[in-house]
Design a protein around this motif. Structure first.
Motif, mmCIF file in Angstrom:
data_model
loop_
_atom_site.group_PDB
_atom_site.id
_atom_site.type_symbol
_atom_site.label_atom_id
_atom_site.label_comp_id
_atom_site.label_asym_id
_atom_site.label_seq_id
_atom_site.Cartn_x
_atom_site.Cartn_y
_atom_site.Cartn_z
ATOM 1 N N MET A 19 0.840 -1.192 0.000
ATOM 2 C CA MET A 19 0.000 0.000 0.000
ATOM 3 C C MET A 19 0.881 1.250 0.000
ATOM 4 N N TRP A 20 0.378 2.272 -0.686
ATOM 5 C CA TRP A 20 1.092 3.542 -0.719
ATOM 6 C C TRP A 20 0.089 4.664 -0.517
ATOM 7 N N ALA A 58 -3.905 -9.160 -7.522
ATOM 8 C CA ALA A 58 -4.004 -7.949 -6.698
ATOM 9 C C ALA A 58 -2.810 -7.842 -5.759
ATOM 10 N N LYS A 59 -1.913 -6.892 -6.043
ATOM 11 C CA LYS A 59 -0.698 -6.738 -5.246
ATOM 12 C C LYS A 59 -0.525 -5.346 -4.650
ATOM 13 N N PHE A 60 -1.017 -4.315 -5.328
ATOM 14 C CA PHE A 60 -0.606 -2.940 -5.027
ATOM 15 C C PHE A 60 -1.838 -2.068 -4.893
ATOM 16 N N TYR A 61 -1.994 -1.415 -3.731
ATOM 17 C CA TYR A 61 -3.168 -0.611 -3.408
ATOM 18 C C TYR A 61 -2.740 0.821 -3.101
ATOM 19 N N LEU A 62 -3.472 1.786 -3.641
ATOM 20 C CA LEU A 62 -3.195 3.197 -3.384
ATOM 21 C C LEU A 62 -4.263 3.787 -2.466
ATOM 22 N N ASN A 67 -11.544 12.570 1.056
ATOM 23 C CA ASN A 67 -10.853 13.364 2.066
ATOM 24 C C ASN A 67 -9.948 12.463 2.904
ATOM 25 N N GLN A 68 -8.654 12.722 2.851
ATOM 26 C CA GLN A 68 -7.663 11.876 3.517
ATOM 27 C C GLN A 68 -7.736 10.421 3.041
ATOM 28 N N GLY A 69 -8.232 10.249 1.805
ATOM 29 C CA GLY A 69 -8.291 8.900 1.232
ATOM 30 C C GLY A 69 -9.330 8.001 1.856
ATOM 31 N N GLN A 70 -10.412 8.596 2.442
ATOM 32 C CA GLN A 70 -11.345 7.748 3.179
ATOM 33 C C GLN A 70 -12.146 6.816 2.295
ATOM 34 N N ILE A 71 -12.339 7.142 1.024
ATOM 35 C CA ILE A 71 -13.073 6.229 0.143
ATOM 36 C C ILE A 71 -12.239 4.969 -0.110
ATOM 37 N N ASP A 72 -10.975 5.150 -0.452
ATOM 38 C CA ASP A 72 -10.099 3.988 -0.633
ATOM 39 C C ASP A 72 -9.974 3.205 0.674
ATOM 40 N N GLY A 73 -9.878 3.931 1.788
ATOM 41 C CA GLY A 73 -9.752 3.266 3.081
ATOM 42 C C GLY A 73 -10.997 2.476 3.447
ATOM 43 N N TYR A 74 -12.162 3.017 3.121
ATOM 44 C CA TYR A 74 -13.419 2.319 3.404
ATOM 45 C C TYR A 74 -13.457 0.966 2.710
ATOM 46 N N TRP A 75 -13.129 0.956 1.436
ATOM 47 C CA TRP A 75 -13.236 -0.297 0.683
ATOM 48 C C TRP A 75 -12.131 -1.276 1.061
ATOM 49 N N PHE A 76 -10.955 -0.773 1.387
ATOM 50 C CA PHE A 76 -9.901 -1.683 1.832
ATOM 51 C C PHE A 76 -10.301 -2.330 3.165
ATOM 52 N N GLY A 77 -10.956 -1.555 4.016
ATOM 53 C CA GLY A 77 -11.444 -2.117 5.271
ATOM 54 C C GLY A 77 -12.440 -3.235 5.049
ATOM 55 N N PHE A 92 4.615 1.312 1.231
ATOM 56 C CA PHE A 92 5.673 2.053 0.548
ATOM 57 C C PHE A 92 5.645 3.496 1.041
ATOM 58 N N LYS A 93 6.817 4.103 1.070
ATOM 59 C CA LYS A 93 6.902 5.515 1.409
ATOM 60 C C LYS A 93 7.347 6.365 0.221
#
Length: 608
Positions: A19-20, A58-62, A67-77, A92-93
């Protein structure tokens, strides 16, 4: 053999997800040309790398959208509670870390020229086909190009493809001959870039066929028009890069020059668009192609940016052309159209079929008191709601956390118009909906079946291209998708400015949507091959009192039964619940039903 398979399986489960978090790119990104260039370069490179890394699994997630990536975070959760439950996550940094991890799949870079913004899209096409990272030519200190290609302490990636001459001069100039393809220039550097790409990657069969992306090019760098970094839609590229798709950004209008190329003498954008779609049609052997994206009305081509055509007018023109070349929209329309990680979601395991367990029967209609003892329909107004607009993976991705998780969902009957084409980029949302649906959640298709087309241009006598009928191909695509997701209704066939559906087209629709079809240019109620067709009523204003007033005056008391379906756009279940309560208080005789019940009653009423 068995041991090696078990080992490979265990190894794949042990491999972590990487994840990055790129939300930091948004800070101050739009302020100056320099900040826009830096943010664009990094986001473009990251998205392309993601598409290549996720091509096979599926290897790499952004983390970026919302706002603060909450949509991507919601689905990853959501995924971590199911499909990814046993997966470790490593972060990754820097881009260098990500490139080092996936170095075996990267062959080098493709360099594009910001003086010809279209080359940014051409670079995305080439990135997918040739496993390259797109990078803007910029030799200044601190640029991504200098870091990736020139700096001794950088990754030292090799330049494999150039969309700019080695001496830094423009490759595409809009005069003379188009490089390499023995073709006279169109007079437009922008169109020349796409004509070259169509020849090299569509005509020669290097793209995969069946996949295209209509996303804004780098015009934003110099003319941002108030559009934030997220809405450049660079994060939408990953899926299409993974599919070796062809990218474009062209105006559908032939009567004025586009904003981004005002010196076009023959308005060649539209001509180039048709040529690109014709090459895609040939590459895909006449089957329907999936085209992500939408007319970028917030950046160019419409009266919103100073041109003469409206946004809907431009959308409809594009839909007409697209349909005529056997292509449908996955319609990432401006506003809610940013989406990341589709190349990741597409690998989520899914069932062969998802059944709806709550569909009505004649027996349930009788039990609910909708039928007289003799089997005829009781004379009253019946209405239903088409819950839209979800003919775009990006719109569903962004809005589902809000509208689907609403506490009122399940208390009222709603027809969720989730297009089956969304399974390509966002099976995660469709699966989640089916696994958490209540008895009052019903699923139908949105615009205009499997994906968004104008049905009036599916058959012969198409306005553009002169191609033969695409009805058989369209029917086959829809039959498979409707069976997989157990759909029986096309909730809204958008006719737009195209002709009304002819008899053959209507009959084709009955083959995959036997429970009913809603369209614009049809009678209020008709039956075709035992399938009811209804006319779509007005979109409801997003204000309950206005919407209720519209319905109760439209559906006046009558001596016979009447049947109407209305469209709402991005309403929550709570919004609908308040509307339904208000309608019932004003007109208790109006029955609010699900779309399948509405269609069954409408069909039954004709037999009356």
């Amino acid at each position: 053999m068995l041991t090696s398979l078990i080992f490979a399986f265990l190894q794949s489960r042990a491999e972590p997800v990487y994840m990055w978090d790129l939300t930091g790119l948004k800070v101050g990104a739009e302020q100056t040309l320099e900040t826009r260039m830096a943010a664009w370069d990094m986001l473009h490179a990251a998205t392309a790398l993601q598409g290549l890394a996720n091509r096979k699994e599926a290897k790499f997630y952004l983390n970026f959208v919302g706002n603060q990536g909450q949509i991507d975070g919601y689905w990853f959760g959501k995924l971590k509670k199911g499909w990814l439950k046993s997966k470790a996550v490593k972060n990754f940094k820097t881009l260098d870390e990500a490139l080092a991890k996936f170095k075996t799949i990267i062959k080098g870079v493709v360099v594009w020229d910001d003086r010809v913004p279209a080359t940014s899209n051409v670079a995305s096409t080439i990135a997918g086909v040739e496993s390259l990272i797109p990078v803007r030519f910029d030799q200044s200190a601190g640029s991504l190009y200098r870091h990736l290609v020139l700096d001794r302490n950088g990754p030292s990636l090799k330049i494999i493809k150039r969309l700019i001459k080695e001496n830094g001069e423009q490759l595409f100039t809009g005069h003379g001959m188009i490089p390499d393809i023995n073709q006279v220039s169109s007079g437009s550097a922008k169109c020349d870039a796409y004509l070259w790409a169509a020849h090299e990657y569509l005509k020669k069969g290097k793209c995969s066929g069946g996949w295209m992306g209509y996303y804004p090019d780098a015009y934003w760098l110099k003319y941002p028009n108030g559009v934030p970094l997220e809405r450049t839609l660079l994060t939408n590229h990953d899926f299409f890069i993974s599919k070796k798709a062809f990218f474009f950004d062209l105006s559908p209008w032939a009567d004025e020059a586009p904003d981004d190329d005002l010196n076009q003498k023959r308005y060649t954008d539209e001509e180039t668009l048709e040529l690109v779609l014709k090459r895609e049609y040939e590459l895909n052997h006449g089957k329907f192609s999936h085209v992500g994206g939408f007319t970028p009305w917030d950046q160019k081509y419409t009266d919103f940016t100073g041109r003469k055509h409206g946004g809907v007018e431009t959308e409809w023109r594009y839909a007409e052309i697209l349909t005529s070349y056997n292509a449908y929209m996955d319609a990432d329309a401006p506003g809610l159209h940013a989406m990341a990680n589709a190349s990741f979601y597409t690998h989520q395991p899914r069932k062969a079929e998802y059944k709806q367990a709550n569909l009505p029967t004649l027996a349930t209609l009788a039990q609910r008191g909708f039928l007289n003892p003799n089997g005829t329909v009781k004379p009253k107004p019946y209405i239903s709601i088409y819950v839209g607009d979800y003919d775009s993976a990006a719109w569903l991705y962004t809005m589902m956390p809000q509208v689907w998780d609403d506490a009122a969902r399940g208390s009222i009957p709603l027809g969720w118009a989730f297009n089956p084409a969304l399974e390509a980029r966002f099976p995660t949302g469709l699966i989640y909906a089916r696994e958490s649906a209540t008895k009052n959640d019903f699923f139908i298709s949105g615009d205009s079946g499997y994906g968004y087309v104008n049905p009036g241009y599916l058959n012969d006598h198409r306005r553009w291209g002169g191609l033969p009928s695409g009805l058989d191909s369209w029917r086959n695509l829809n039959q498979a998708g409707f069976k997989r997701w157990d759909l029986g209704i096309v909730g809204f066939a958008i006719d737009g400015n195209a002709p009304a559906m002819d008899t053959a087209t209507k009959e084709a629709y009955t083959r995959f949507a036997p429970a009913g079809v809603v369209a614009q240019k049809v009678p209020e109620l008709s039956i075709v091959k035992d399938t009811p067709f209804l006319r779509m009523q007005s979109d409801l204003p997003h204000h309950n009192s206005d919407a209720a007033a519209h319905i109760v005056t439209r559906d006046s008391p009558k001596a016979e039964a009447s049947f109407h379906i209305y469209r709402t756009i991005l309403w929550s279940a709570s919004d609908h619940s308040k509307l339904f309560s208000l309608i019932r208080s004003l007109r208790p005789d109006i029955e609010i039903v699900d779309p399948y019940t509405l269609m069954m009653l409408a069909k039954k009423s004709v037999g009356n």
